[in-house]
Write a protein that holds these residues in place. Structure first.
Motif, PDB file in Angstrom:
ATOM      1  N   PHE A  85      13.347   9.397   6.783  1.00 57.20           N
ATOM      2  CA  PHE A  85      12.019   9.640   6.914  1.00 57.20           C
ATOM      3  C   PHE A  85      11.198   9.499   5.648  1.00 57.20           C
ATOM      4  O   PHE A  85      12.161   9.349   4.637  1.00 57.20           O
ATOM      5  CB  PHE A  85      11.653  11.308   7.503  1.00 57.20           C
ATOM      6  N   GLY A  86      10.030   9.848   5.492  1.00 53.86           N
ATOM      7  CA  GLY A  86       9.311   9.992   4.264  1.00 53.86           C
ATOM      8  C   GLY A  86       8.738   8.709   3.521  1.00 53.86           C
ATOM      9  O   GLY A  86       9.058   7.804   4.328  1.00 53.86           O
ATOM     10  N   TYR A 131      14.273   8.997   2.541  1.00 53.79           N
ATOM     11  CA  TYR A 131      15.110  10.192   2.595  1.00 53.79           C
ATOM     12  C   TYR A 131      15.987  10.176   3.686  1.00 53.79           C
ATOM     13  O   TYR A 131      15.509   9.564   4.969  1.00 53.79           O
ATOM     14  CB  TYR A 131      14.042  11.337   2.870  1.00 53.79           C
ATOM     15  N   SER A 132      17.230  10.843   3.874  1.00 52.35           N
ATOM     16  CA  SER A 132      18.076  11.071   5.045  1.00 52.35           C
ATOM     17  C   SER A 132      17.806  12.051   5.833  1.00 52.35           C
ATOM     18  O   SER A 132      17.554  13.253   5.244  1.00 52.35           O
ATOM     19  CB  SER A 132      19.456  10.772   4.774  1.00 52.35           C
ATOM     20  N   SER A 151      10.017  11.371  11.468  1.00 56.32           N
ATOM     21  CA  SER A 151       9.980  10.195  10.644  1.00 56.32           C
ATOM     22  C   SER A 151       9.073  10.406   9.479  1.00 56.32           C
ATOM     23  O   SER A 151       9.081   9.679   8.561  1.00 56.32           O
ATOM     24  CB  SER A 151       9.749   8.978  11.214  1.00 56.32           C
ATOM     25  N   ALA A 152       8.211  11.412   9.848  1.00 55.07           N
ATOM     26  CA  ALA A 152       6.962  11.712   8.820  1.00 55.07           C
ATOM     27  C   ALA A 152       7.420  12.892   7.872  1.00 55.07           C
ATOM     28  O   ALA A 152       7.516  12.866   6.591  1.00 55.07           O
ATOM     29  CB  ALA A 152       5.695  11.775   9.284  1.00 55.07           C
ATOM     30  N   THR A 153       7.841  13.964   8.534  1.00 54.30           N
ATOM     31  CA  THR A 153       7.943  15.434   7.795  1.00 54.30           C
ATOM     32  C   THR A 153       9.575  15.560   7.551  1.00 54.30           C
ATOM     33  O   THR A 153       9.899  16.355   6.553  1.00 54.30           O
ATOM     34  CB  THR A 153       7.452  16.296   8.505  1.00 54.30           C
ATOM     35  N   ASP A 178       0.836  -1.069  -0.058  1.00 53.22           N
ATOM     36  CA  ASP A 178      -0.009  -0.037   0.025  1.00 53.22           C
ATOM     37  C   ASP A 178       0.912   1.108   0.051  1.00 53.22           C
ATOM     38  O   ASP A 178       0.262   2.418  -0.111  1.00 53.22           O
ATOM     39  CB  ASP A 178      -0.773   0.118   1.146  1.00 53.22           C
ATOM     40  N   GLY A 179       2.217   0.991   0.133  1.00 52.26           N
ATOM     41  CA  GLY A 179       3.264   2.270   0.053  1.00 52.26           C
ATOM     42  C   GLY A 179       2.939   3.045   1.326  1.00 52.26           C
ATOM     43  O   GLY A 179       3.195   4.203   1.284  1.00 52.26           O
ATOM     44  N   GLN A 180       2.560   2.493   2.365  1.00 52.75           N
ATOM     45  CA  GLN A 180       2.537   3.263   3.542  1.00 52.75           C
ATOM     46  C   GLN A 180       3.686   2.692   4.703  1.00 52.75           C
ATOM     47  O   GLN A 180       3.766   1.704   4.689  1.00 52.75           O
ATOM     48  CB  GLN A 180       1.211   3.183   4.303  1.00 52.75           C
ATOM     49  N   GLU A 181       4.290   3.689   5.496  1.00 53.90           N
ATOM     50  CA  GLU A 181       5.210   3.374   6.312  1.00 53.90           C
ATOM     51  C   GLU A 181       4.614   3.553   7.564  1.00 53.90           C
ATOM     52  O   GLU A 181       4.055   4.706   7.844  1.00 53.90           O
ATOM     53  CB  GLU A 181       6.573   4.226   5.695  1.00 53.90           C
TER      54      GLU A 181
END
Length: 432
Positions: free
Chosen positions: A31-32, A37-38, A47-49, A20-23
């Motif tokens: 994150f991301g 992304y580092s 971890s999200a933004t 589903d492409g969700q983390e």
């Protein structure tokens, strides 16, 4: 058994999350989307933004409440210049990360030979845009009329920026825009500064490029290009968008029942097993697929099925499957089956044909027998009726003495039997 079930559930949930492409949660320092992304600020970012709580790592800019996605690609790279005035003022001082502008602290480059130049090899081709230069404090005139060039080698002369000639217009810290593409970044002093002072004094050169997948003045906007990265200034992708995104910068998420690359797939075209949500990245069916359709989005046939309706393959040779489009078994059929799709049993065709022919023959024989019987019955009935008619006629024509009288040939068939006794009496009478 309980342990096995727990492991199975964990695997299913993990696969579902990836499909589903969700983390759920990224590892520290990432994150991301897909945690790709580092943070570039240790492990302090969200971890999200990706917003960093502290300062950026060396070679990165911003931070402290913002992203650290603006990289200084000149940091620590190979450099050269027109001689070093002393061992404390070498060319590499301009890319060591030390922004101290007091030349007496040994943190700046001071040229020796004329004409003067300084360059850095970025070790890769970059689309250069944002540059910051820390000049020697109190000596802005030594950058007056200097030029900046970008190109494939240190001799490149494609100028992307020229410093003002008036020293009053040159601050100690200069933020400038240099639009160019190349591996080398070169600063040249033409020797026509005030007092003909063509010495170069630069304390730090920072060339900023947004990290992959970000763009904008602060590298704080995200693009989602497929197998590539966007222009870090405009955000435009060179090709298609990654699954789940659309638009010129691939920064708009799929909406209105669409998903996949450039949001071109429709959720209604999936073959989910019952009602399912439709995540914008891959459109995975959380309820599974109907028979013959493959995960994640149940829009293509699974192995062993073919065609637009995902029909099950025939009996292809061992360890092979049919063509997903035509259903043909390219490697042949299992024993006992034939045809391009290996769906016909060997002998079935001849058996059916034999049965049909046999049935037709039986029907033909039955018809012939019926015709013969019918005709035989017709002839027999006619013969019986004729015989009765002749016999009745004879009875009327014979006399008391049983002698036929005045019997015409036409009324006495040749097969009628005459009265023998009457014939003998008649013959005796005629001879007496």
């Amino acid at each position: 058994m309980e342990r096995g079930c727990t492991l199975f559930v964990l695997v299913v949930l993990t696969v579902s999350s990836l499909v589903d492409g969700q983390e759920g949660s990224c590892q520290p320092g990432t994150f991301g989307d897909y945690c790709s992304y580092s943070c570039n600020c240790g492990s302090s970012c969200n971890s999200a933004t990706g917003v960093c709580a502290g300062a950026c790592d060396d070679g990165w800019r911003e931070g402290n409440g913002s992203l650290c996605q603006k990289e200084n690609v000149a940091y620590g790279k190979q450099v050269s210049g027109s001689g070093d005035y002393s061992n404390s003022w070498t060319a590499k001082k301009a890319v060591d990360g030390n922004r101290d502008q007091d030349v007496t602290h040994g943190s700046c480059y001071h040229s020796y030979y004329y004409p003067t130049f300084w360059w850095v090899d970025l070790a890769a081709e970059y689309r250069i845009h944002s540059v910051r230069i820390y000049n020697r404090a109190g000596y802005p005139h030594r950058l007056a009329n200097c030029s900046i060039s970008v190109g494939p080698d240190s001799n490149s002369e494609t100028v992307c920026y020229t410093f003002p000639s008036n020293r009053k217009d040159i601050p100690d810290v200069i933020d400038l825009t240099c639009n160019g593409i190349g591996n080398f970044f070169i600063i040249r002093n033409p020797g026509n500064a005030p007092s003909q002072d063509d010495t170069l004094n630069i304390c730090e050169v920072e060339i900023y490029v947004c990290s992959k997948g970000t763009f904008g003045a602060y590298c704080s906007e995200f693009c989602h290009c497929l197998n590539s990265t966007c222009d870090h200034a405009t955000g435009k992708c060179p090709g298609d968008c990654s699954p789940g995104w659309m638009g010129n910068t691939c920064s708009t998420q799929c909406t209105n029942g669409t998903y996949g690359p450039n949001c071109l797939k429709k959720c209604d075209d999936r073959h989910c097993n019952g009602t399912s949500s439709c995540p914008p990245v891959y459109g995975g069916c959380t309820t599974g697929c109907e028979k013959g359709w493959a995960r994640p989005d149940c829009s293509d046939c699974t192995t062993g099925f073919h065609g637009p309706e995902c029909i099950e393959c025939g009996h292809c040779a061992t360890n092979t499957t049919c063509d997903s489009t035509t259903g043909e078994c390219g490697s042949g059929c299992l024993e006992g089956f034939t045809g391009l799709q290996c769906k016909e049993s060997v002998g079935n065709g001849s058996s059916v044909a034999g049965a049909v022919v046999g049935t037709l023959l039986l029907l033909l024989i039955a018809v012939i027998i019926a015709v013969v019987v019918f005709r035989w019955r017709g002839k027999h009935s006619s013969s019986v009726r004729g015989h009765h008619a002749v016999f009745n006629q004879k009875e009327r024509q014979k006399g008391d003495d049983n002698v036929y009288m005045n019997v015409d040939v036409d009324t006495f068939p040749i097969y009628a039997t005459p009265n023998v006794k009457a014939q003998k009496q008649s013959q005796g009478y005629r001879h007496s």
